[in-house]
Design a protein around this motif. Sequence first.
Motif, PDB file in Angstrom:
ATOM      1  N   ARG A   4      -4.802   9.443  15.977  1.00 41.57           N
ATOM      2  CA  ARG A   4      -4.871   8.526  16.943  1.00 41.57           C
ATOM      3  C   ARG A   4      -6.165   7.875  16.743  1.00 41.57           C
ATOM      4  N   ALA A   7      -6.996   5.951  13.923  1.00 45.11           N
ATOM      5  CA  ALA A   7      -6.503   4.508  13.604  1.00 45.11           C
ATOM      6  C   ALA A   7      -6.982   3.538  14.467  1.00 45.11           C
ATOM      7  N   TRP A   8      -7.265   4.077  15.837  1.00 40.83           N
ATOM      8  CA  TRP A   8      -8.196   3.167  16.649  1.00 40.83           C
ATOM      9  C   TRP A   8      -9.629   2.701  16.205  1.00 40.83           C
ATOM     10  N   VAL A  10     -10.217   2.606  12.872  1.00 41.59           N
ATOM     11  CA  VAL A  10      -9.831   1.619  11.810  1.00 41.59           C
ATOM     12  C   VAL A  10      -9.737   0.110  12.399  1.00 41.59           C
ATOM     13  N   LYS A  11      -9.015   0.090  13.574  1.00 38.76           N
ATOM     14  CA  LYS A  11      -8.742  -1.077  14.261  1.00 38.76           C
ATOM     15  C   LYS A  11      -9.993  -1.819  14.433  1.00 38.76           C
ATOM     16  N   HIS A  12     -11.051  -0.955  15.033  1.00 40.04           N
ATOM     17  CA  HIS A  12     -12.200  -1.719  15.263  1.00 40.04           C
ATOM     18  C   HIS A  12     -13.338  -1.779  14.018  1.00 40.04           C
ATOM     19  N   ALA A  13     -12.773  -1.460  13.017  1.00 37.73           N
ATOM     20  CA  ALA A  13     -13.538  -1.603  11.682  1.00 37.73           C
ATOM     21  C   ALA A  13     -14.897  -0.624  11.935  1.00 37.73           C
TER      22      ALA A  13
END
Lengths: 158, 204
Positions: A4, A7-8, A10-13
């Motif tokens: 989790r 993924a978070w 990655v979402k915020h680069a």
Amino acid sequence: MQGRLSAWLVKHAIIHRSLGFDYQGIETLQIKPEDWHSIAVILYVYGYNYLRSQCAYDVAPGGLLASVYHLTRIEYGVDQPEEVCIKVFASRRNPRIPSVFWVWKSVDFQERESYDMLGISYDNHPRLKRILMPESWIGWPLRKDYISPNFYEIQDAH
Amino acid sequence: MAAASSAYAGFSMRPWRSSRSQKLRKSSALSVSAQQAEVEQTETKLETESTTTKQPGMTTPRPAEKQVNVQSKNMGKEYGGQWLSSTTRHVRIFAAYIDPETCEFDQTQMDKLTLILDPTDEFVWTDETCTKVYSYFQELVDHYEGAPLTEYTLRLIGSDIEHYIRKLLFQGEIKYNMDARVLNFSMGKPRVGFSYDGQLPDAY
């Protein structure tokens, strides 16, 4: 399978590498030393308010030195708190990792121990000096290429 | 005890610790700064002038001159009771000047190293064997010249001397003192025929 937190991130680069899960199901991430101080603040703001432990180990002779941070989120009424394990790898020649003392205070003595045993110097640590070995000791005892000096009382004393 | 307190010395944060990282300097006639000298003594004999016969290959020990009216300095509680030392069973090295008769411990003279050899008398020492150890100590100090004056260096020197004493024991030049208060053969139990030329006595 990505966790989790990964993924978070990655979402915020945020650049990281996921190292999978360990036997207890705690996800492990690898962070670069130059990004570590900013990512530590990001994780603190995300909610990881407790540094459970910080340790360090020598990965391979001639290889890298790893500094491991085990973070959890302490909150009320939760049975299984979220946990994450962060590994920061430093080169053996000039091992420098930013200190996260200013984020989690409990890392004070633990980073001193990692410095004492492996020689990883933590930038911005307020008092980085040896904690287990005598102050005048030369060498980093827990490195895989450390040779213990031939002190008499250690080898032969009865 | 010297060993216990020097272990705690490393953790104190006294301001004068910074002046302690001096280098060991070799004594020479031209230098105007403090000269490096060593004082060796045992607990039973006083160190006399170096009238020992020089054996080939051995350096003569250069003991410091005897000083009169030595007082214990820098030993009080305000100095933290710290001293630089390396202490094992047979070898005690202090970075201070210790008066041979009165045992006054002058901690301010840190350019001198004092060696106390076998205070518990585990071995039987003669003048010749004592001189051998002192000249080995002199060689080691000359060899370590330029190293930082820390307990780590003193422990390296002390360990080298202990290994040398063990070598002397195996060669048969010193032997255990059977009247010692504590007889535990700390450098190995006596063995039959170790230093002989390999010929065992015939069994009848």
